[in-house]
Design an enzyme around this catalytic site. Sequence first.
Site, PDB file in Angstrom:
ATOM      1  N   LYS A 266       0.844  -1.210   0.009  1.00  0.00           N
ATOM      2  CA  LYS A 266      -0.010   0.078  -0.017  1.00  0.00           C
ATOM      3  C   LYS A 266       0.707   1.283  -0.085  1.00  0.00           C
ATOM      4  O   LYS A 266       0.684   2.159  -0.745  1.00  0.00           O
ATOM      5  CB  LYS A 266      -0.874   0.016   1.176  1.00  0.00           C
ATOM      6  CG  LYS A 266      -1.798   0.938   1.256  1.00  0.00           C
ATOM      7  CD  LYS A 266      -2.862   0.981   2.344  1.00  0.00           C
ATOM      8  CE  LYS A 266      -3.779   2.231   2.531  1.00  0.00           C
ATOM      9  NZ  LYS A 266      -4.648   2.236   3.780  1.00  0.00           N
TER      10      LYS A 266
ATOM     11  N   HIS B 186      -3.793 -32.966  17.529  1.00  0.00           N
ATOM     12  CA  HIS B 186      -2.434 -33.799  17.986  1.00  0.00           C
ATOM     13  C   HIS B 186      -1.358 -32.872  18.559  1.00  0.00           C
ATOM     14  O   HIS B 186      -0.133 -33.371  18.375  1.00  0.00           O
ATOM     15  CB  HIS B 186      -1.976 -34.771  16.995  1.00  0.00           C
ATOM     16  CG  HIS B 186      -3.160 -35.709  16.331  1.00  0.00           C
ATOM     17  ND1 HIS B 186      -3.161 -36.947  16.851  1.00  0.00           N
ATOM     18  CD2 HIS B 186      -4.094 -35.522  15.240  1.00  0.00           C
ATOM     19  CE1 HIS B 186      -4.267 -37.543  16.291  1.00  0.00           C
ATOM     20  NE2 HIS B 186      -4.769 -36.644  15.352  1.00  0.00           N
TER      21      HIS B 186
ATOM     22  N   LYS C  58       9.178  -0.769  13.991  1.00  0.00           N
ATOM     23  CA  LYS C  58       9.866  -0.353  12.674  1.00  0.00           C
ATOM     24  C   LYS C  58      11.005   0.558  12.837  1.00  0.00           C
ATOM     25  O   LYS C  58      12.035   0.372  12.064  1.00  0.00           O
ATOM     26  CB  LYS C  58       8.734   0.004  11.586  1.00  0.00           C
ATOM     27  CG  LYS C  58       7.918  -0.624  11.415  1.00  0.00           C
ATOM     28  CD  LYS C  58       6.903  -0.252  10.002  1.00  0.00           C
ATOM     29  CE  LYS C  58       5.700  -1.066   9.809  1.00  0.00           C
ATOM     30  NZ  LYS C  58       4.813  -0.487   9.292  1.00  0.00           N
TER      31      LYS C  58
ATOM     32  N   ARG D  50      -5.346  -4.644   5.919  1.00  0.00           N
ATOM     33  CA  ARG D  50      -5.852  -6.066   6.470  1.00  0.00           C
ATOM     34  C   ARG D  50      -7.304  -6.214   5.780  1.00  0.00           C
ATOM     35  O   ARG D  50      -7.921  -7.242   5.756  1.00  0.00           O
ATOM     36  CB  ARG D  50      -5.915  -6.173   7.855  1.00  0.00           C
ATOM     37  CG  ARG D  50      -6.142  -5.095   8.688  1.00  0.00           C
ATOM     38  CD  ARG D  50      -5.910  -5.030   9.842  1.00  0.00           C
ATOM     39  NE  ARG D  50      -6.355  -4.042  10.875  1.00  0.00           N
ATOM     40  CZ  ARG D  50      -5.867  -2.835  10.985  1.00  0.00           C
ATOM     41  NH1 ARG D  50      -4.630  -2.571  10.281  1.00  0.00           N
ATOM     42  NH2 ARG D  50      -6.220  -1.929  11.728  1.00  0.00           N
TER      43      ARG D  50
HETATM   44  O1  F6P Z   1       2.030  -4.369   9.835  1.00  0.00           O
HETATM   45  C1  F6P Z   1       1.908  -3.249   9.660  1.00  0.00           C
HETATM   46  C2  F6P Z   1       1.483  -2.953   8.342  1.00  0.00           C
HETATM   47  O2  F6P Z   1       1.307  -1.744   8.195  1.00  0.00           O
HETATM   48  C3  F6P Z   1      -0.050  -3.462   7.928  1.00  0.00           C
HETATM   49  O3  F6P Z   1      -0.850  -2.949   8.447  1.00  0.00           O
HETATM   50  C4  F6P Z   1       0.266  -3.562   6.582  1.00  0.00           C
HETATM   51  O4  F6P Z   1      -0.797  -4.564   5.950  1.00  0.00           O
HETATM   52  C5  F6P Z   1       1.436  -4.211   6.546  1.00  0.00           C
HETATM   53  O5  F6P Z   1       2.270  -3.452   7.147  1.00  0.00           O
HETATM   54  C6  F6P Z   1       2.052  -3.992   5.060  1.00  0.00           C
HETATM   55  O6  F6P Z   1       2.228  -2.557   4.293  1.00  0.00           O
HETATM   56  P1  F6P Z   1       2.277  -2.168   2.807  1.00  0.00           P
HETATM   57  O7  F6P Z   1       1.045  -2.694   2.065  1.00  0.00           O
HETATM   58  O8  F6P Z   1       2.039  -0.739   2.943  1.00  0.00           O
HETATM   59  O9  F6P Z   1       3.504  -2.676   2.610  1.00  0.00           O
END
Ligand code: F6P
Length: 538
Positions: free
Chosen positions: A203, A379, A507, A263
């Site tokens: 994204k 299991h 991060k 998500r």
């Molecule tokens: O884990 C954090 C996050 O921002 C998620 O919400 C998102 O899905 C993922 O990282 C990947 O982000 P991007 O699609 O911007 O690479």
Amino acid sequence: MSKSDAAWAALSKAADAARDRRIDSLFAQQPDRLSRLGLTAAGLELDLSKQPWSLADLDVMLELARTSDVEAARTRLFAGAVVNASEGRPALHMALRAQTGADFRADGQPVSADVDATRAAMAEFAEAVRAGAKTGATGKPFRAIVHIGIGGSDLGPRLIWEALKPLDPQIDLRFVANVDPAELAQALVGLDPAETMIVTVSKTFTTLETLTNAEAARGWLRASLGAASDSHLVAVSAAPDKAQAFGVPADQVFGFWDWVGGRYSIWSSVGLSCAVALGYDVFARMLAGARAMDDHFLTAPLKANAPVLLALAHMFNRNGLGRSIRAVVPYAQRLRLFAPFLQQLEMESNGKRVTATGHPVAHATATSVFGDAGTNGQHAFFQLLHQGTDIVPVDILAVREGSEGDPAAQTKLLANAIAQAEALMVGRTEADVRAELTAAGKTPAEIDALAPQRTFPGNRPTSFILLDHLDPERMGALVALYEHKTFVEGVLWGINSFDQWGVELGKTLATRVLGELEGGPAGAHDPSTAALIARLRV
Ligand code: F6P
């Protein structure tokens, strides 16, 4: 006391009574229990009768939903209001699966025409690749796709592919999420660069893991095919200019929008790899299934609304009975990735300790979710589910008709799903065990030692979700069911389910530590962290 406080107090009181009550005793007391707590929505059958609530408790939970204005929140969600306040965005994933020609608006701005145009471009691209009209740099058709992305840019597509892929797919779709180079190395094994497309999904197009893997994959292509291989690069991003700057041809960058949460993005062009590898018609059927769940969620009264009831059942356990963990066990190998998918959907959405206005939450929020396919989980972790000191509610999913293979094995699988739900609720009394041991000729001392170990307390709740088939429509409906369930919980908890500030600190620190591991000046750290950096400096 406010109406809301009263509703929460009523939940506590109801849960106190439920704590010492047998779930199975409720069936005799409430002859209509099964019909009131069972419902069908968008091709999914839900049975919430093995939950610890009585029908009176259900009414308490419905009152909680009403006082939390869940219906108004639902209206705001579908209207494209800014429900993600901290980022100033709507969360309008329903627009992505709406009928062509719909009129969704994100914060007042029409979006459906853009959605329709992007879907048309995806369909055209998928068809061109599958028909061999779109070829690689050497003129060969594409036989493999490596999908690179993480989190929401990975978990949904991976789940859908695993659930719906043909036994002998025309396109070999592989996924790479982890920055651990082992995953990319393994994904590339045996692939011919001349026949491989790299689809980078991000994204933001800034994610460290994804960019690291995309660069490595681009290098792998170029090493064998030269710069012309950039025509094998495809990107999906809400930051298309960054994807183009990376070297992806402009006509191979598929966009989506900031009102699509990561998500919640499988319905957008994030699903491109699946649309190509499954065929766009399959992808469209998945959208239709999710749309059917949207229609149900939007129109069904609260007491017969599947996402609402599932949320309330989970919250009765979480907020009433203090159960902080839930297991998810699909009795379908093809759904084995459902628990990891839900981990992000539920825990990233609702793992929050302050409200949308920045105040401490008044109630416990998301449960931790774990799970694996049944029967495998039986299991591994089912010992704890049956006899551990904590009560862990379980979502059991089952598919009546298997996608392939021996129907007799499928029947065995279903028998296990049903039997486990029964065993968890009914248990086995110590008296019963003692009688069996006595009949087997054990001594009183042996019986005293063995009987408690072989006793099952039972009274452990399950939600049972049954699908007739694992087809694209039901797959879409299943994911949408949990999306809306997660939203309802967020509303009742008063949190913003659509941001994820909790992932940021790690991060930032990783970037700082990376600089030090690569030889940069040492920063200020606690002694333990400093020692690890010193130990691992390259
Ligand atoms: O884990 C954090 C996050 O921002 C998620 O919400 C998102 O899905 C993922 O990282 C990947 O982000 P991007 O699609 O911007 O690479």
